[in-house]
Design an enzyme around this catalytic site. Structure first.
Site, PDB file in Angstrom:
ATOM      1  N   SER A   1      -2.172  -7.313   7.016  1.00  0.00           N
ATOM      2  CA  SER A   1      -1.674  -8.063   5.822  1.00  0.00           C
ATOM      3  C   SER A   1      -2.101  -9.380   6.353  1.00  0.00           C
ATOM      4  O   SER A   1      -2.644 -10.304   6.993  1.00  0.00           O
ATOM      5  CB  SER A   1      -0.287  -7.653   5.754  1.00  0.00           C
ATOM      6  OG  SER A   1      -0.261  -8.842   4.003  1.00  0.00           O
TER       7      SER A   1
ATOM      8  N   ASP B   1      -6.852  -2.874  -3.780  1.00  0.00           N
ATOM      9  CA  ASP B   1      -5.340  -3.341  -3.495  1.00  0.00           C
ATOM     10  C   ASP B   1      -5.460  -5.162  -3.933  1.00  0.00           C
ATOM     11  O   ASP B   1      -6.548  -6.419  -4.347  1.00  0.00           O
ATOM     12  CB  ASP B   1      -5.888  -4.063  -1.772  1.00  0.00           C
ATOM     13  CG  ASP B   1      -4.687  -4.770  -0.878  1.00  0.00           C
ATOM     14  OD1 ASP B   1      -3.745  -5.349  -2.268  1.00  0.00           O
ATOM     15  OD2 ASP B   1      -4.821  -4.961   0.419  1.00  0.00           O
TER      16      ASP B   1
ATOM     17  N   HIS C   1      -1.362  -1.565  -0.770  1.00  0.00           N
ATOM     18  CA  HIS C   1      -1.876  -2.576   0.417  1.00  0.00           C
ATOM     19  C   HIS C   1      -1.398  -2.578   2.051  1.00  0.00           C
ATOM     20  O   HIS C   1      -3.092  -2.153   2.314  1.00  0.00           O
ATOM     21  CB  HIS C   1      -0.820  -3.635   0.552  1.00  0.00           C
ATOM     22  CG  HIS C   1      -1.229  -4.970   1.159  1.00  0.00           C
ATOM     23  ND1 HIS C   1      -1.958  -5.837   1.600  1.00  0.00           N
ATOM     24  CD2 HIS C   1       0.126  -5.654   1.921  1.00  0.00           C
ATOM     25  CE1 HIS C   1      -2.003  -5.993   1.923  1.00  0.00           C
ATOM     26  NE2 HIS C   1      -1.057  -6.640   2.585  1.00  0.00           N
TER      27      HIS C   1
END
Length: 638
Positions: A470, A556, A601
């Protein structure tokens, strides 16, 4: 506090050295509520480890692919139970409400629920409060009743799109708090647990830069806040009927370089879970005499796992590290002592070492690192190194137990966790010093950490790998542009790599919420020019790069696939141009984009992802992976 609502997971050691993740579990009354197979079940507390349970709801009725229970809440008198259910490949969730009777039946279901809590009104009717999430934004609060007097109504909507809303029930169930927050500012409203239909009461109107969270005990509010100097969290209190900020009295202050991980309130004690200078502590505050007992926890421990607990006499919790499964501890208030779980001692305690070092960044700031390696490793300079980094949102680098990390240490790898600025390991200022127009501090910290490791004899550039997920991809991508020579290979999962274009696209669901972290390049030229200096996508150029393996997810919503694909294509073009200019004999790096289906995610426990990443690292470093995959089978059920 990282969050009030946590997924209650428990990791147990099996006799065959297998490790199994157990989903949400809640104790209420004399029962334990949990997931068994594809069902929500309950059993009597003393029979929780047996197969004697009652099925309350079959998750297969929702027709989802491999559903699991993320969170459970039981109504005060156990007439109803609510469970939030989701799947690994999506962040969308459904909240089901089951009526508890001789034949349990689903009473209602609500889509896209984020947080939810039960209270009981004056007529002894159970009221479910819940927040509704749309496009990753959580702005609406609803309340619902069931049975003969069924209703469902929205009673609060947050108008500012940069804020989100979540619910928290105080430990004594006296108040339900509506928490309205962005990255730097918060506002809390109280709903009386005895009169939930009355209008909510505002504690303190939002003040830019002021964060606060609320607990309750004996008609007093205990407020964890950063108001005042220094701008780190401190504990304050005030009477519940005079909640405004001018009435807050300072009750307890933290030491410098301290992160407040969590707070738990008991009848006569307040327990603070702290991280100070990269070590874990528990502070037990006696509320009758304001006494403080500070307990330094074992040096191997890197993270807390909080337990749901209704026992006023004990405070249980678990400690874990990336290479050691959680271990139970209990603080007993009567004895004033911390008790450690006895029994099987994990062999990793004798076969590995944990070190805490510091690297000096270019501005002189000392950056903490946590390092793991085998005790009997010889010539560490020739061992492979896997560096972890995050450095964003004031969040700690994840240091929960991961079986694949343990296997790597057993196979001779060195693991290094770099707690750079932008994260939250040393408190709120540590975050402030690595966001907005100070984001380059985190990059400088990461480079200093890796060079310090090499300088102290931990591995070398040709054996050094780096991993992040991320927002951690920003620092990793930036380092690949600025100092590729210190790395051999990189693995990224759902990485944020195109900061500039993403933050200029206000149609994306999180752009407005993210302005406090990255800045507003659309309206602020200073922010735009600063982002251009470090944005991974913007700074790709024809040069040598480490090999890079990227895992991305098709749907995502947090990190759009488009930005990752654009980054990968641009990087491949730069690599090809550099290879052409360099001529024969140059070994071009491998740039791999692995696009997985689904809309989640990050899928932490994906065996396919774990296998692909480890295979990539071993191949890039020219290492034999046969034994590592054999060892993984002990822990992961392939």
């Amino acid at each position: 506090m990282d969050a009030f609502e946590k997924v209650r997971t428990k990791l147990e050691t099996q006799p065959q050295e297998e490790y199994e993740i157990i989903n949400a579990e809640v104790k209420h009354g004399g029962f334990v509520y949990y997931q068994e197979g594809c069902c929500l079940v309950r059993s009597k507390d003393e029979e929780a480890d047996n197969d004697n349970y009652e099925v309350l709801f079959n998750l297969e009725e929702l027709k989802l692919d491999q559903p699991f229970i993320d969170c459970i809440r039981v109504a005060p008198d156990e007439k109803y139970v609510a469970a939030k259910i989701r799947t690994e490949d999506s962040e969308a969730s459904t909240c089901v409400v089951v009526k508890l009777s001789d034949q349990p039946v689903m009473e209602a279901s609500f889509p896209n629920v984020s947080s939810f809590e039960w209270v009981k009104d004056e007529e002894d009717e159970d009221v479910l409060f819940y927040t509704f999430q749309r496009n990753l934004r959580c702005h609406d609060v609803y309340r619902a009743t069931f049975g003969d007097n069924k209703r469902n109504e929205r009673f609060y909507t947050e108008k500012d799109p940069s804020y989100f809303v979540f619910l928290y029930l105080t430990k004594d169930s006296r108040f339900l708090t509506i928490n309205i927050m962005n990255k730097t500012t918060s506002e809390v409203w109280l709903i009386d647990g005895l009169s939930p239909w009355d209008p909510p009461v505002l504690i303190q109107k939002r003040i830019h830069g002021v964060l606060y969270y609320v607990e309750h005990r004996d008609d007093e509010l205990y407020i964890l806040t950063n108001v005042g100097e220094p701008t780190e969290f401190k504990l304050m209190r005030t009477a519940a009927d005079t909640p405004a900020i001018m009435n807050w009295d300072l009750f307890f202050t933290m030491k410098r370089n301290t992160k407040v991980v969590d707070l738990d309130m008991f009848k006569d004690h307040c327990v603070l879970f702290l991280k100070h200078s990269n070590l874990l502590y528990v502070n037990v505050i006696g509320l009758a005499d304001d006494s403080v007992r500070s307990l330094k926890l074992p040096p191997w421990a890197c993270g807390f796992i909080m337990d749901t607990n209704s026992d006023p006499k004990n405070c249980p919790f678990q400690l874990c590290s990336p290479i050691r499964p959680p271990k139970y501890y209990t603080y007993k208030f009567a004895e004033g002592k911390l008790f450690e779980e006895t029994g099987h001692e994990d062999p990793i305690t004798k076969t590995s070492r944990v070190l805490r070092l510091e690297a000096k960044s270019k501005d002189g700031k000392l950056v903490p690192m946590t390092i793991f390696h085998k005790t009997d490793s010889e010539d560490l300079q020739k061992k492979p190194l896997l560096v972890h980094v995050y450095g964003a949102y004031g969040m700690d680098l994840k240091m929960n137990f991961r079986p694949e990390r343990r296997v790597l240490v057993d196979d001779g790898w060195i693991l290094a966790y770099c707690h750079v600025r932008g994260g939250g390991e040393l408190g709120l200022q540590w975050h402030a010093d690595g966001r907005l127009t100070k984001k380059l501090n985190g990059l400088a910290d990461l480079e200093a950490c890796i060079k310090t490791l090499h300088g102290q004899g931990f591995s070398q550039p040709s054996l050094t790998t780096l991993t992040a997920f991320s927002a951690g991809g920003v620092l990793v991508g930036a380092l690949c542009n600025s100092s590729p020579e210190i790395l051999r290979a990189v693995t990224l999962e759902a990485p944020f790599l195109d900061v500039l274009n993403t933050m200029m696209d206000t149609t994306l669901p999180l752009t407005l919420e993210e302005l406090e972290e990255w800045g507003n390049p659309s309206s602020d030229e200073k922010h735009k020019n600063y982002i251009k200096r470090y944005c991974p996508y913007q700074n790709i150029k024809p040069q040598h790069y480490p090999s890079i393996h990227i895992t991305a997810y098709e749907n995502d919503e947090r990190v759009p696939l488009k930005g990752i694909v654009n980054y990968t294509e641009k990087l491949k073009e730069a690599v090809m141009e550099h290879t052409k200019d360099t001529g024969e004999g140059y070994q071009a790096p491998n740039i791999i984009l692995d696009i997985q289906p689904g809309g989640n995610h990050v899928i932490e426990d994906s065996h396919k992802k774990i296998t692909a990443q480890i295979k990539f690292l071993y191949e890039e470093l020219g290492l034999d992976s046969t034994s590592v995959f054999e060892d993984l089978k002990k822990y992961l059920k392939f």
